[in-house]
Design a protein around this motif. Structure first.
Motif, short mmCIF file in Angstrom:
data_model
loop_
_atom_site.label_atom_id
_atom_site.label_comp_id
_atom_site.label_asym_id
_atom_site.label_seq_id
_atom_site.Cartn_x
_atom_site.Cartn_y
_atom_site.Cartn_z
N ALA A 1 -3.68 -8.77 -3.95
CA ALA A 1 -3.89 -8.79 -5.25
C ALA A 1 -4.32 -7.33 -5.88
N ALA A 2 -5.32 -6.80 -5.40
CA ALA A 2 -5.55 -5.64 -5.83
C ALA A 2 -4.62 -4.43 -5.95
N ALA A 3 -3.80 -4.49 -4.75
CA ALA A 3 -2.65 -3.57 -4.84
C ALA A 3 -1.82 -3.89 -5.86
N GLN A 4 -1.28 -5.11 -6.28
CA GLN A 4 -0.54 -5.31 -7.35
C GLN A 4 -1.20 -5.04 -8.38
N GLY A 5 -2.48 -5.09 -8.76
CA GLY A 5 -3.34 -4.71 -9.87
C GLY A 5 -3.24 -3.25 -10.20
N ALA A 6 -3.07 -2.62 -9.13
CA ALA A 6 -2.91 -1.01 -9.19
C ALA A 6 -1.67 -0.57 -9.83
N VAL A 7 -0.63 -1.57 -9.45
CA VAL A 7 0.65 -1.44 -9.95
C VAL A 7 0.59 -1.77 -11.55
N LEU A 8 0.13 -2.56 -11.95
CA LEU A 8 -0.44 -3.02 -13.41
C LEU A 8 -1.12 -1.73 -14.21
N ALA A 9 -2.10 -1.36 -13.29
CA ALA A 9 -2.86 -0.12 -14.08
C ALA A 9 -2.31 1.31 -14.12
N GLY A 10 -0.93 1.16 -13.53
CA GLY A 10 -0.21 2.56 -13.57
C GLY A 10 -0.08 3.38 -12.50
N ALA A 11 -0.50 2.91 -11.39
CA ALA A 11 -0.38 3.62 -9.75
C ALA A 11 1.07 3.66 -9.98
N HIS A 12 1.48 4.90 -9.11
CA HIS A 12 2.84 5.08 -8.79
C HIS A 12 3.14 4.41 -7.40
N LEU A 13 3.00 3.10 -7.33
CA LEU A 13 3.53 2.09 -6.39
C LEU A 13 4.56 1.29 -6.79
N SER A 14 5.16 0.65 -5.87
CA SER A 14 6.30 -0.31 -6.12
C SER A 14 5.90 -1.70 -5.97
N ALA A 15 5.81 -2.44 -7.01
CA ALA A 15 5.54 -3.96 -6.66
C ALA A 15 6.51 -4.56 -5.64
N SER A 16 7.64 -4.30 -5.45
CA SER A 16 8.50 -5.08 -4.22
C SER A 16 7.94 -4.42 -3.11
N ALA A 17 7.76 -3.04 -2.78
CA ALA A 17 7.08 -2.44 -1.74
C ALA A 17 6.07 -3.18 -1.23
N ILE A 18 5.01 -3.43 -2.24
CA ILE A 18 3.73 -4.13 -1.85
C ILE A 18 4.39 -5.67 -1.31
N LEU A 19 5.07 -6.22 -2.20
CA LEU A 19 5.46 -7.62 -1.65
C LEU A 19 6.13 -7.71 -0.20
N ALA A 20 6.96 -6.57 -0.06
CA ALA A 20 7.50 -6.63 1.20
C ALA A 20 6.34 -6.54 2.25
N ALA A 21 5.41 -5.50 2.03
CA ALA A 21 4.41 -5.07 3.24
C ALA A 21 3.57 -6.57 3.30
N GLU A 22 3.24 -7.30 2.19
CA GLU A 22 2.38 -8.55 2.28
C GLU A 22 3.40 -9.56 3.18
N ILE A 23 4.53 -9.81 2.84
CA ILE A 23 5.10 -10.70 3.82
C ILE A 23 5.19 -10.32 5.10
N LEU A 24 5.38 -8.97 5.64
CA LEU A 24 5.11 -8.64 6.96
C LEU A 24 3.76 -8.77 7.62
N ALA A 25 2.68 -8.42 6.69
CA ALA A 25 1.35 -8.52 7.31
C ALA A 25 0.95 -9.92 7.29
N CYS A 26 1.16 -10.57 6.18
CA CYS A 26 0.79 -12.25 6.60
C CYS A 26 1.55 -12.90 7.43
N GLY A 27 2.69 -12.44 7.85
CA GLY A 27 3.58 -13.15 8.82
C GLY A 27 3.20 -12.72 10.11
N ALA A 28 2.47 -11.33 10.30
CA ALA A 28 2.13 -10.88 11.59
C ALA A 28 0.69 -11.60 11.81
N VAL A 29 -0.20 -11.80 10.81
CA VAL A 29 -1.48 -12.26 10.96
C VAL A 29 -1.29 -13.98 11.41
N PHE A 30 -0.38 -14.54 10.79
CA PHE A 30 -0.31 -16.01 10.68
C PHE A 30 0.43 -16.21 12.31
#
Length: 189
Positions: free
Chosen positions: A120-149
């Motif tokens: 959520a903080a990473a997506q908030g950084a996108v909203l704050a203007g950080a040079h990140l991609s919301a789609s890339a963060i979402l892809a990383a989240e899917i991979l990370a959450c799947g790996a943890v699960f």
């Protein structure tokens, strides 16, 4: 002085009266949760009005909100007097919470709350203007959450071999049972 509360199941068919129709179930749910549903609808409407119109910001706002809500669902169960969410799922899997799994399931609940809050903080950084991609963060989240699960199943089986092996099918069943309204306040069904 507040007016007396009407019983929640007034006018609703009793469990033994046969299967109520879809319309009757919706009517009963509305009567039982009228204030909460109205408040939720107003919050959703306010959020829709406040959402940004640009695609990247919109996606980041939705992802941050969903992650904050999911993180809160885990974290709220860690408050004093509450049962950690993963402990609840484990109780519905085994029929009780084995004493040696209590600390493990609490720590796992903390891990999920922190992981989702971090995304959520990473997506908030996108909203704050950080040079990140919301789609890339979402892809990383899917991979990370799947790996943890998936990884948690291996860790639990290795760390607690004296308990019957845990499987994805049993986990999904336990989660489904734990969120069943009939079992919400009672013991495993």
């Amino acid at each position: 002085m507040a007016p007396p509360r009407r019983p929640q199941n007034e006018g609703c068919p009793a469990p033994g009266d046969g299967a109520p129709t879809w319309r009757a179930r919706v009517r009963c749910a509305w009567r039982a949760n009228r204030a909460r549903l109205t408040a939720s609808a107003l919050v959703v409407l306010a959020c829709a009005v406040l959402l940004p119109r640009e695609r990247e910001a919109f996606q980041a706002a939705l992802a941050a909100t969903a992650n904050l809500f999911a993180s809160w669902q885990f974290a709220a169960t860690l408050l004093p007097g509450g049962e950690p969410l993963i402990s609840r799922y484990t109780r519905f899997d085994y029929g009780h919470l084995p004493p040696d799994l209590g600390a493990y399931t609490r720590a796992l609940t903390v891990l999920w709350a922190a992981l989702l809050a971090g995304f959520a903080a990473a997506q908030g950084a996108v909203l704050a203007g950080a040079h990140l991609s919301a789609s890339a963060i979402l892809a990383a989240e899917i991979l990370a959450c799947g790996a943890v699960f998936l990884g948690e199943h291996f860790v639990r089986n290795a760390r607690f071999p004296h308990h019957r092996p845990i499987s994805l099918r049993r986990t999904v069943r336990a989660v489904r049972l734990a969120h069943n309204p009939a079992a919400r306040d009672g013991a495993p069904g």
